[in-house]
Design an enzyme around this catalytic site. Structure first.
Site, PDB file in Angstrom:
ATOM      1  N   ARG A  73     -21.689 -29.555  45.478  1.00 59.24           N
ATOM      2  CA  ARG A  73     -21.998 -30.445  44.301  1.00 59.24           C
ATOM      3  C   ARG A  73     -21.763 -32.104  44.582  1.00 59.24           C
ATOM      4  O   ARG A  73     -22.024 -33.004  43.764  1.00 59.24           O
ATOM      5  CB  ARG A  73     -20.815 -30.388  43.245  1.00 59.24           C
TER       6      ARG A  73
ATOM      7  N   ARG B  60     -21.524 -19.766  26.822  1.00 65.23           N
ATOM      8  CA  ARG B  60     -20.792 -20.413  27.554  1.00 65.23           C
ATOM      9  C   ARG B  60     -20.126 -21.569  26.872  1.00 65.23           C
ATOM     10  O   ARG B  60     -20.719 -22.349  26.103  1.00 65.23           O
ATOM     11  CB  ARG B  60     -21.150 -20.856  28.937  1.00 65.23           C
TER      12      ARG B  60
ATOM     13  N   ARG C 199     -22.073 -33.355  31.916  1.00 66.00           N
ATOM     14  CA  ARG C 199     -22.454 -32.691  33.169  1.00 66.00           C
ATOM     15  C   ARG C 199     -23.583 -33.346  33.861  1.00 66.00           C
ATOM     16  O   ARG C 199     -23.822 -33.170  34.947  1.00 66.00           O
ATOM     17  CB  ARG C 199     -22.916 -31.101  32.583  1.00 66.00           C
TER      18      ARG C 199
ATOM     19  N   ARG D 239     -29.105 -20.959  25.560  1.00 66.52           N
ATOM     20  CA  ARG D 239     -28.594 -20.009  26.592  1.00 66.52           C
ATOM     21  C   ARG D 239     -27.605 -19.062  26.083  1.00 66.52           C
ATOM     22  O   ARG D 239     -26.654 -19.438  25.596  1.00 66.52           O
ATOM     23  CB  ARG D 239     -28.475 -20.866  27.656  1.00 66.52           C
TER      24      ARG D 239
ATOM     25  N   LYS E   7     -30.877 -22.354  37.812  1.00 63.27           N
ATOM     26  CA  LYS E   7     -30.251 -22.037  39.270  1.00 63.27           C
ATOM     27  C   LYS E   7     -29.717 -20.333  39.119  1.00 63.27           C
ATOM     28  O   LYS E   7     -30.092 -19.709  40.159  1.00 63.27           O
ATOM     29  CB  LYS E   7     -28.989 -22.610  39.496  1.00 63.27           C
TER      30      LYS E   7
HETATM   31  P1  AMP Z   1     -22.159 -24.350  36.884  1.00 67.01           P
HETATM   32  O1  AMP Z   1     -21.954 -22.730  36.207  1.00 67.01           O
HETATM   33  O2  AMP Z   1     -22.698 -24.080  38.370  1.00 67.01           O
HETATM   34  O3  AMP Z   1     -23.134 -24.890  35.671  1.00 67.01           O
HETATM   35  O4  AMP Z   1     -20.853 -24.932  36.834  1.00 67.01           O
HETATM   36  C1  AMP Z   1     -20.137 -25.159  35.548  1.00 67.01           C
HETATM   37  C2  AMP Z   1     -18.833 -26.103  35.827  1.00 67.01           C
HETATM   38  O5  AMP Z   1     -17.997 -25.602  36.996  1.00 67.01           O
HETATM   39  C3  AMP Z   1     -19.400 -27.351  36.388  1.00 67.01           C
HETATM   40  O6  AMP Z   1     -19.679 -28.271  35.190  1.00 67.01           O
HETATM   41  C4  AMP Z   1     -18.178 -27.983  36.948  1.00 67.01           C
HETATM   42  O7  AMP Z   1     -17.130 -28.516  36.065  1.00 67.01           O
HETATM   43  C5  AMP Z   1     -17.487 -26.760  37.779  1.00 67.01           C
HETATM   44  N1  AMP Z   1     -18.260 -26.493  39.194  1.00 67.01           N
HETATM   45  C6  AMP Z   1     -18.962 -25.514  39.263  1.00 67.01           C
HETATM   46  N2  AMP Z   1     -19.303 -25.784  40.874  1.00 67.01           N
HETATM   47  C7  AMP Z   1     -18.771 -26.678  41.302  1.00 67.01           C
HETATM   48  C8  AMP Z   1     -18.508 -27.327  42.575  1.00 67.01           C
HETATM   49  N3  AMP Z   1     -19.105 -26.790  43.638  1.00 67.01           N
HETATM   50  N4  AMP Z   1     -17.864 -28.488  42.530  1.00 67.01           N
HETATM   51  C9  AMP Z   1     -16.991 -28.779  41.744  1.00 67.01           C
HETATM   52  N5  AMP Z   1     -17.024 -28.405  40.476  1.00 67.01           N
HETATM   53  C10 AMP Z   1     -17.794 -27.198  40.117  1.00 67.01           C
END
Ligand code: AMP
Length: 216
Positions: free
Chosen positions: A85, A159, A170, A124, A13
């Site tokens: 999400r 990360r 996740r 990553r 993404k």
């Molecule tokens: P990402 O960087 O998009 O993989 O997001 C990392 C983490 O942030 C996710 O596993 C969630 O815990 C939180 N997160 C990111 N975007 C959202 C969202 N739109 N709603 C709720 N939690 C989020």
């Protein structure tokens, strides 16, 4: 043009969002990045956010929608990376966009098998300065010097949630809460499925074709 990217963790993404922003001059909005920034700035919520994210859980819709509202109220032309999400967030976004007289043009669903995504997570890393994402499990995404950003010449970081245990949680959250929004957008006729097991260049080519065909 406003675009949403839906994908399981590590389907690419963030990488595709960066490429799309450059080509179509879009503003990148990543709720994951906004949350990580909030944690780094030592906000009151830091501890709770860190725990939830390391447990692979979603942060509350209220917090997320407030962040989004703040980011999009004065600008247009967005790529939404990691948001919405769940169905509730998708409906809240619809309401917000309607009030702002904006709309979503494309939803790209980046499809990938769990095993391929897990491999990507393990390899990553990214640059803390320019945000470039590298992967030492994928030849096309390796840094020239291991652990160092090609452009900034500084150490890359991993990360905290990029480990197998958190990835599994996740992924489960994705299946249970996020995957239902695929049908939500399919019903609106704005969903496009993209095979994300390919290289980042091929994935991008497929996305570009859809957007550019529509324009012509
Ligand atoms: P990402 O960087 O998009 O993989 O997001 C990392 C983490 O942030 C996710 O596993 C969630 O815990 C939180 N997160 C990111 N975007 C959202 C969202 N739109 N709603 C709720 N939690 C989020």
């Amino acid at each position: 043009m406003n675009i949403i990217l839906i994908a399981p963790p590590a389907a690419g993404k963030g990488t595709q969002a960066g490429l799309l922003c450059n080509k179509y001059n879009l503003n990148h909005i990543s709720t994951g990045d906004l949350l990580r920034n909030a944690i780094e700035s030592g906000s009151e919520l830091s501890k709770e956010l860190t725990k939830q994210m390391n447990d692979g859980k979603l942060i509350s819709d209220n917090i997320i929608i407030q962040m989004i509202e703040e980011e999009i109220k004065d600008k247009d032309q967005f790529i939404y990376d990691g948001f919405p999400r769940n169905i509730n967030q998708a409906k809240l976004l619809d309401d917000l966009l309607r009030d702002l007289n904006k709309k979503i043009d494309y939803v790209f669903y980046l499809k990938i098998d769990k095993e391929v995504a897990l491999n990507r997570v393990i390899g990553r890393s990214s640059c803390p300065s320019c945000g470039h994402i590298y992967n030492d499990k994928l030849e096309s995404m390796m840094p020239k010097k291991a652990g160092i950003c090609d452009d900034c010449n500084i150490a890359l970081f991993k990360r905290l949630d990029d480990n197998e245990e958190t990835f599994n949680k996740r992924f489960e959250t994705y299946i249970n809460e996020t995957a239902p929004i695929i049908e939500y957008y399919r019903d609106k006729n704005i969903l496009y499925e993209i095979d994300s097991s390919k290289s980042k260049e091929d994935i991008f080519l497929n996305i570009e074709r859809i957007i550019d065909n529509d324009k012509n």
